[in-house]
Design an enzyme around this catalytic site. Structure first.
Site, PDB file in Angstrom:
ATOM      1  N   THR A  16       0.831  -1.201   0.000  1.00 40.46           N
ATOM      2  CA  THR A  16       0.000   0.000   0.000  1.00 40.46           C
ATOM      3  C   THR A  16       0.863   1.249   0.000  1.00 40.46           C
ATOM      4  O   THR A  16       0.637   2.185  -0.766  1.00 40.46           O
ATOM      5  CB  THR A  16      -0.899   0.015   1.258  1.00 40.46           C
ATOM      6  N   ALA A  17       1.888   1.244   0.845  1.00 39.76           N
ATOM      7  CA  ALA A  17       2.735   2.434   0.963  1.00 39.76           C
ATOM      8  C   ALA A  17       3.441   2.715  -0.355  1.00 39.76           C
ATOM      9  O   ALA A  17       3.483   3.867  -0.818  1.00 39.76           O
ATOM     10  CB  ALA A  17       3.752   2.239   2.084  1.00 39.76           C
ATOM     11  N   VAL A  49      -3.661  -6.235   5.397  1.00 42.97           N
ATOM     12  CA  VAL A  49      -4.842  -7.004   5.751  1.00 42.97           C
ATOM     13  C   VAL A  49      -6.013  -6.071   5.460  1.00 42.97           C
ATOM     14  O   VAL A  49      -5.849  -5.117   4.727  1.00 42.97           O
ATOM     15  CB  VAL A  49      -4.788  -7.437   7.235  1.00 42.97           C
ATOM     16  N   LYS A  80     -16.709   4.132   7.103  1.00 42.85           N
ATOM     17  CA  LYS A  80     -16.363   4.035   8.512  1.00 42.85           C
ATOM     18  C   LYS A  80     -16.644   5.353   9.207  1.00 42.85           C
ATOM     19  O   LYS A  80     -16.150   6.393   8.789  1.00 42.85           O
ATOM     20  CB  LYS A  80     -14.882   3.669   8.635  1.00 42.85           C
ATOM     21  N   PRO A  98     -15.941   8.619  17.594  1.00 44.00           N
ATOM     22  CA  PRO A  98     -16.460   8.950  16.271  1.00 44.00           C
ATOM     23  C   PRO A  98     -15.532   9.897  15.518  1.00 44.00           C
ATOM     24  O   PRO A  98     -14.762  10.636  16.118  1.00 44.00           O
ATOM     25  CB  PRO A  98     -17.759   9.690  16.607  1.00 44.00           C
ATOM     26  N   LEU A 336       5.603   0.982   7.021  1.00 47.41           N
ATOM     27  CA  LEU A 336       6.063   0.209   8.173  1.00 47.41           C
ATOM     28  C   LEU A 336       7.566   0.320   8.389  1.00 47.41           C
ATOM     29  O   LEU A 336       8.056   0.141   9.499  1.00 47.41           O
ATOM     30  CB  LEU A 336       5.659  -1.261   8.013  1.00 47.41           C
ATOM     31  N   ILE A 349      -2.061   4.013   7.495  1.00 47.07           N
ATOM     32  CA  ILE A 349      -2.160   4.587   6.162  1.00 47.07           C
ATOM     33  C   ILE A 349      -2.089   6.110   6.222  1.00 47.07           C
ATOM     34  O   ILE A 349      -1.519   6.752   5.354  1.00 47.07           O
ATOM     35  CB  ILE A 349      -3.439   4.078   5.458  1.00 47.07           C
TER      36      ILE A 349
END
Lengths: 506, 506
Positions: A16-17, A49, A80, A98, A336, A349
């Site tokens: 992803t990075a 994941v 989300k 929230p 990471l 992220i």
């Protein structure tokens, strides 16, 4: 860009990075002037994941000009509204952190102070009733309200996504390759460095290929292939504050409605995430190997799934902490490789995204870029430090002492910065966030009160209005939030109507 | 006080007895050497389903009684009611709202309704209630809070729906706290000597003597019955076609409505009154046409609600010519028995107790006081009755025999004049004991289709175009204001809501 020495950027690692970086650089620096190469190996798995994010991801996607619904479909994403924390304050308890504002700030101070005063006068409604995202989450509702016209009588909904990180990487790979990013398959076997400056010059791959570069982005994950193995940037270990060091992850089948939030459930020696995607649920148990074995942790995870597991559990090892020099010489670590804060508040992220925006801001014009790197490292360090304090607060503010793990985290020494903040909060409900801090007043308020720390006082400005006025203001806010929740469709309906992913083969 | 009255005995049941006890104790018995108040409480008749529906003016009685208004509402499951919506009283005509608010704005000192009548005549098809902020707020399930502008435009106010059983408890508790003597017993014999009560012989064998007796025993008129002739009670049965009162409970409505719905059907009518913990249903029906069970089923299906705790009693309306005879003064329902229609519950208790406190005798010679009391209390009862009777007399359910029959009944004298004046010019002749203001009469007359053909000639001073503009402005003003008001659900939560474990998500 004719005056720059930096003509070739090599990105190491295609998780992803890596692909976020490739997409960002391609979009803003462009491939005509800058050659961008990403090297990745299909033999090396990515950690990705099911990934949960925070609302700033929408900004990243917007600047890349991604179509939101297409993005959601392509990555099996769901929306989300925040995170539910189960069993964190005590067993059987649950609170919600929230996204989005708590009430409405008045007279220059946060709403939380007005609520605290109302509560001191006998008001009974919980502060979470004054947050639209929490109310929507309770009713499993979601709606994007960004394009609403007219006067803003109801609060806007703040949201992020849950998505399949490997699909997101694949989606951004298409995006980046379309914009001229060159992808190279291969494993790095050795690295050539400049003998006088120690800068990285060339990567040699297992297939005999050589990749020269002026600037290197290390997205190789925990291993820190360039930043640590070659440049020895050093790692600061924070595991005495954040003692979890393993995660076991397993996807499972969906069951029931798609929750518009992440759930984090505290366990005996760590916690479990539950991240709903359109086609499955991502689950993981983050734990401290000092207090529980891998086998036990895996068993606990498998005992607490909402559906049938879809793969064998995978274990990841990590040490919470921070790469001392995330940018060293002509190499920057992203993702990471730059440090690891556990995913409790879905910041991974975000930290990638933040690093990309800072890299773009300070993009070097010469291989000798010490001024840029010093500045970058200072700013990123602060970001990590602030987030770290916020994460620690989840552990040390609790009523739990029922297991050795919880006994440790409840009583461990904590950073002085956090100590001061907790005291101010207890005395007068103040969080005093710094300007650039990621988690603002409302987040701290939700988490600290949710964890069981209720302020004893409030800001004197909140005492300056009459009780009637106070009650009226709160009533109006509550009313607006109820209206907002009433008009929202369910999360399921919203996805079905706008952005359902094609049914996938498992 | 130089009264020769040393002891008052109050005999009665349910709320009447406690209201009387609280009022008299609070006013006359709270200092040394003052009057002694003793309550002989007869077995209560209130059931779990009973509710009290009161008009706005009743709330001021709580001040008189020294009760904390907010606490009363909270403890008695109270819900504010901004009006009552009458459905099916006029065949297929739309339901109308009788809200406690005026209509529009009086231009040039001419009642707004007169302008509306002219507009109606020239084809306006906007209902009168659309010009009432209170009615529109009620319909939108809002709670009216005034701002500087609206407080000049509207006088919207609310009555209360209360759980009768809990409410009685609240009042009784307050009375006992003030030191009222209390015993539960039955009156076996009323010993009358020379037109006065000498003593009461109780079931327990004890006898009680007092200088003054208050009869709060409701329809039974336990004490007064021993002093009066049968003719003292005047039946109003000819104007009230339904002789059976049914109460029941359904589940609470959410979001809670701002008004009560009063629906007519073939065999009577039923009101659905929102309370905090349940919906109270009261029906007035007749079993002349349909069997009781069938009527009940009819109601249940019309409300689409599962009804529980159903209780039915015979109900007779009427009033005593003299409620104060000799040394015995009746209060509440013992003076006059009114239907619940138009929120007149407890109205007689309020009126009679206030008069009794004002006219409380200073010597043992009560002639003057009792004559005035009797006249005033009866006037109030009749005036309130007339307002209720109006609904029946001008109903438009011509194909239902019971409803059709009451249309032909000759109205009470005073009401007859009111109706004919209204029909001729749309003006209301007010007497000096009216509970309801002109706007209430307008609501019912016009809502039930009595729309005068003529209007005040002064209206013609305003050009029609100007009037149309003013009307349009008013309508959009009202709709904007209503939109900005908090909902009743919010208001209720703010008053009564409590989240037990701070921060609980679910």
């Amino acid at each position: 860009m004719s005056n720059t020495e930096i003509k070739k950027v090599v990105i190491v690692g295609g998780g992803t990075a890596g692909w976020m970086t490739a997409a960002g650089l391609a979009k803003f620096l462009g491939t005509p002037n800058l050659s961008i190469t990403l090297v990745e190996s299909e033999q090396i798995g990515t950690v990705g994941v099911g990934e949960a994010t925070i609302p700033l991801i929408t900004m990243f996607n917007r600047v890349l000009e991604l179509d939101e619904f297409e993005f959601v479909r392509e990555t099996n994403a769901t929306f989300k509204l925040g995170i539910e924390f189960q069993n964190w304050k005590k067993l059987g308890h649950s609170y919600f952190h929230p996204f989005g504002a708590l009430g409405v700030d008045w007279d220059g101070i946060p709403f939380s102070h007005f609520w605290l005063r109302w509560k001191s006068l006998g008001g009974g409604l919980d502060s979470s009733r004054f947050n639209a995202e929490t109310e929507a989450a309770r009713e499993l509702k979601f709606m994007n309200t960004d394009n609403e016209s007219g006067p803003m009588v109801m609060p806007r909904i703040n949201y992020a996504y849950h998505f399949d990180a490997s699909l997101y990487a694949a989606y951004l790979r298409k995006y980046a390759e379309k914009r001229g990013v060159n992808r190279v398959e291969g494993k790095i076997v050795s690295v050539d460095k400049c003998s006088s400056h120690g800068t990285i010059e060339k990567l040699r791959l297992d297939n005999g290929q050589e990749l020269e570069g002026d600037f290197f982005v290390d997205c190789s994950g925990f291993s820190g292939l360039l930043i640590e193995k070659e440049l020895k940037a050093g790692y600061e270990d924070w595991s005495h504050w954040l003692p979890v060091d393993r995660a076991v992850a397993v996807p499972c089948e969906n069951s029931g409605a798609l929750l518009p939030y992440t759930r984090s459930t505290a366990r005996d020696a760590g916690w479990q995430w539950r991240i709903p995607l359109q086609h499955r649920i991502g689950n993981g148990h983050v734990f401290s190997s000092k207090y529980i074995s891998e086998d036990e942790a895996t068993a606990q995870l498998l005992d607490n799934l909402d559906g049938k597991p879809l793969a064998d559990p995978r274990v990841l090892k990590f040490t919470t902490g921070y790469r001392k020099k995330g940018w060293d010489k002509n190499c920057i670590a992203l993702g990471l490789s730059s440090g690891f804060l556990e995913p409790l508040e879905s910041t991974s992220i975000h930290l990638v995204q933040l690093a990309i925006s800072k890299l773009l801001a300070y993009f070097p014009v010469s291989k000798n870029c010490e001024h840029e790197s010093v500045r970058y490292n200072k700013e990123m360090r602060e970001e990590y430090e602030n987030i770290k304090d916020f994460l620690i607060a989840h552990y040390c503010v609790t009523e739990r002492e029922d297991t050795p793990f919880w006994q440790y985290v409840k009583n461990m020494p904590i950073p002085e910065s956090l100590e001061t903040r907790l005291k101010l909060f207890r005395d007068r409900g103040e969080v005093l966030v710094k300007h650039q801090e990621l988690f603002k007043n409302d987040s701290w308020f939700a988490v600290l009160t949710g964890q069981g720390l209720m302020p004893e006082g409030f800001h004197p400005v909140a005492a300056a209005i009459s009780e009637d006025e106070l009650r009226l203001r709160l009533t109006k806010v509550r009313s607006g939030i109820q209206k907002r929740a009433e008009m929202m469709p369910t999360h399921d309906e919203y996805i079905k109507q706008n952005c359902a992913a094609a049914k996938m083969k498992m | 006080m130089s009264s020769n009255i040393k002891k008052i005995a109050i005999v009665g049941r349910d709320t009447d007895v406690w209201l009387a006890a609280l009022a008299l104790q609070r006013r006359f018995a709270r200092y040394k050497g003052a009057v002694e108040v003793e309550v002989i409480e007869l077995p209560p008749t209130l059931g779990r389903s009973d509710c009290y529906v009161t008009s706005p003016s009743y709330r001021s009685f709580h001040d008189f009684l020294g009760l904390d208004k907010d606490a009363v509402i909270k403890q008695a499951q109270g819900v504010a009611s901004f009006g009552q919506r009458f459905a099916n009283w006029c065949g297929p005509a739309p339901a109308y709202m009788h809200a406690y608010d005026r209509f529009g704005y009086d231009f040039n000192n001419v009642d707004f309704v007169q302008y509306w009548l002219r507009a109606k005549k020239s084809g306006l098809n906007v209902a009168l209630e659309n010009f009432s902020l209170g009615a529109m707020a009620a319909l939108g399930n809002r709670y009216v809070v005034f701002n500087e502008q609206t407080e000049n435009f509207s006088r919207a106010t609310y009555g209360l729906n209360l759980d009768a059983f809990s409410y009685t408890g609240v009042v009784a508790k307050a009375a006992l706290k003030l030191g009222v003597k209390h015993r539960q017993d039955l009156v076996e014999h009323v010993d009358v000597q020379k037109g006065k009560i000498e003593r009461l012989v109780l079931r327990s064998g004890e006898s009680i003597s007092a200088d003054f007796y208050v009869d709060a025993s409701g329809d039974e008129a336990k004490l007064l019955g021993a002093l009066e002739s049968k003719e003292n009670f005047e039946s109003w049965a000819q104007w009230f076609p339904f002789d059976r009162k049914v109460v029941a409970s359904g589940s609470a409505l959410k979001p809670v409505p701002s008004y009560a719905q009063i629906s007519a059907f073939k065999d009577g009518w039923f009101g659905l009154y929102p309370l905090q913990n349940r919906s109270a249903l009261t029906a007035m029906i007749s079993t002349a046409e349909t069997a009781f069970e069938a009527s009940l089923q009819n109601i249940a299906s019309l409300t689409a609600m599962r009804l529980e705790n159903v209780e039915a009693v015979e109900f007779a309306t009427g009033a005593r010519q003299r409620s104060w005879v000799g040394n015995c003064c009746a209060v509440g329902t013992a003076c006059a028995s009114l239907e619940q229609l138009d929120a007149l519950d407890l109205y007689m208790a309020q009126v009679s107790i206030l008069y009794l406190c004002t006219l409380f005798p200073t010597s043992l010679d009560f002639d003057e006081e009792s004559q005035l009391y009797n006249r005033k209390v009866l006037e109030h009862a009749k005036s309130a009755r007339d307002f209720q009777v109006l609904h029946y007399l001008i109903n438009e359910r011509r194909s239902d025999p019971l409803w059709a029959a009451v249309r032909g009944v000759s109205p009470p004298q005073d009401l007859k004049r009111k109706i004919s004046l209204y029909k001729s010019c749309g003006k209301v002749s007010m007497n000096d004991v009216e509970l309801f203001q002109e706007e209430s009469w307008h609501s019912v007359f016009i809502g039930q289709g009595v729309v005068p053909d003529k209007y005040d000639p002064l209206v013609d001073a305003m050009p029609e175009q100007e009037q149309i503009e003013k009307f349009q402005k008013m309508l959009s003003y009202i709709s904007n204001e209503v939109e900005s008001l908090p909902t009743m659900q919010t208001e209720l939560e703010m008053r009564t809501g409590s989240d037990d474990d701070g921060g609980s998500f679910f």
